[in-house]
Design a protein around this motif. Structure first.
Motif: not given
Length: 323
Positions: A146-147, A158-161, A164-167, A171-178
């Motif tokens: 899964r992604k 970021k703390a969640i990311a 998730c990396e440890a699992f 990771i991908a993301y969307h936010g107001r800014h890159r």
């Protein structure tokens, strides 16, 4: 600082109420026989407000009762219940309680993801009801292959990311800014992110700017094997569209810690066996709630001792802010 009068917007943890009462003159209007009349009487003397999202909307009409107000110390990282623009127009500083709850909420988000994917509450109910004596619990979905898409890559995102990396999860993301300093794939819209991932983790702030950011089109893009996890604000997800998506198999499942009209949760969600529902407990440990409460008190103490606010929100009109 006992000459400084502080309004408590509603019941708060003892650490906050006791801490405010120790250093300041504290007012609790909800204990008065006529709270509105009490507030009208003390309003012109109030210089600080300690509040939380559960106390209701702090808007221009509310602030008009507090002409000498200098600071609003909010208990929680989210402050969408406060009209920050209205406060700014009046020169009022707004603070929240970031950082101290980041790890707790991130831990809960991963726990909720695991519980949803592997159906841990359902398995617990299966055993307790005696059904294991009759047959084995059905096989579940998995985190493997899964992604994870994170909608809102701030402190908690970021703390969640990192977790998730440890699992071993991409990771991908969307936010107001890159954010060019991060190694994660960026997508320009929530729908584009949802289409590219198998888990959509909602961590964006609430408020009018993000209301129903996750709508029917985003859920359609997430797809029939997709899982939605929301640990931000219930308003970010179109709850009616989510119910339809879960009922119709548009997405596989959802893990929700927040809802649009808390503590009222739609019966359609409660009756669904394939979702996991929590009563907004993301930061709900004794350790973290105490740290949040202390930061509310510390923000008030710092402000009225002339040191400035410790954790002003980005929109607050304070010339001395450094972050």
């Amino acid at each position: 600082m006992k000459d400084v009068e502080i309004l408590l917007g509603g019941p708060m943890p003892p650490l906050v109420m006791d801490g405010v009462a120790t250093s300041f003159t504290a007012h609790r209007p909800w204990e008065a026989a006529d709270p509105a009349a009490y507030l009208a009487g003390i309003g012109p003397r109030i210089r600080g407000l300690a509040t939380s999202s559960s106390h209701g909307r702090i808007d221009d009409a509310y602030l008009a009762h507090l002409p000498r107000l200098e600071i609003i110390a909010s208990y929680g990282v989210g402050y969408d219940s406060i009209d920050v623009a209205a406060a700014a127009r009046r020169g009022i500083v707004v603070t929240n309680t970031p950082d101290v709850l980041t790890d707790e909420v991130a831990d809960l988000a991963l726990g909720l993801l695991l519980a949803t994917v592997r159906q841990l509450p359902q398995a617990d109910r299966f055993l307790r009801s005696g059904r294991w004596l009759e047959k084995s619990f059905p096989l579940t979905a998995t985190l493997r292959e899964r992604k994870v898409g994170i909608l809102g890559l701030g402190r908690i995102g970021k703390a969640i990311a990192r977790r998730c990396e440890a699992f071993g999860l991409p990771i991908a993301y969307h936010g107001r800014h890159r954010q060019d300093d991060l190694p994660y794939a960026f997508y320009g819209t929530p729908a584009e992110l949802a289409a590219a991932v198998d888990v959509l983790m909602v961590v964006t702030p609430g408020g009018t700017g993000t209301r129903h950011l996750v709508d029917a089109s985003v859920l359609q893009a997430l797809g029939p094997t997709g899982i939605l996890i929301n640990v931000s604000r219930g308003s970010v997800v179109d709850e009616a569209a989510l119910i339809r998506a879960l009922r119709d198999g548009t997405i596989l499942s959802a893990g929700l810690d927040v809802f649009e009209d808390e503590p009222r949760v739609p019966s359609e969600l409660v009756e669904m066996e394939h979702v996991v529902l929590l009563p907004h407990v993301g930061s709900g440990s004794v350790h973290t709630r105490n740290a949040m409460g202390q930061l509310v008190v510390d923000n008030l103490a710092a402000w009225f001792s002339g040191k400035g606010p410790l954790t002003p929100v980005p929109e607050t009109p304070w010339a001395g802010r450094t972050a």
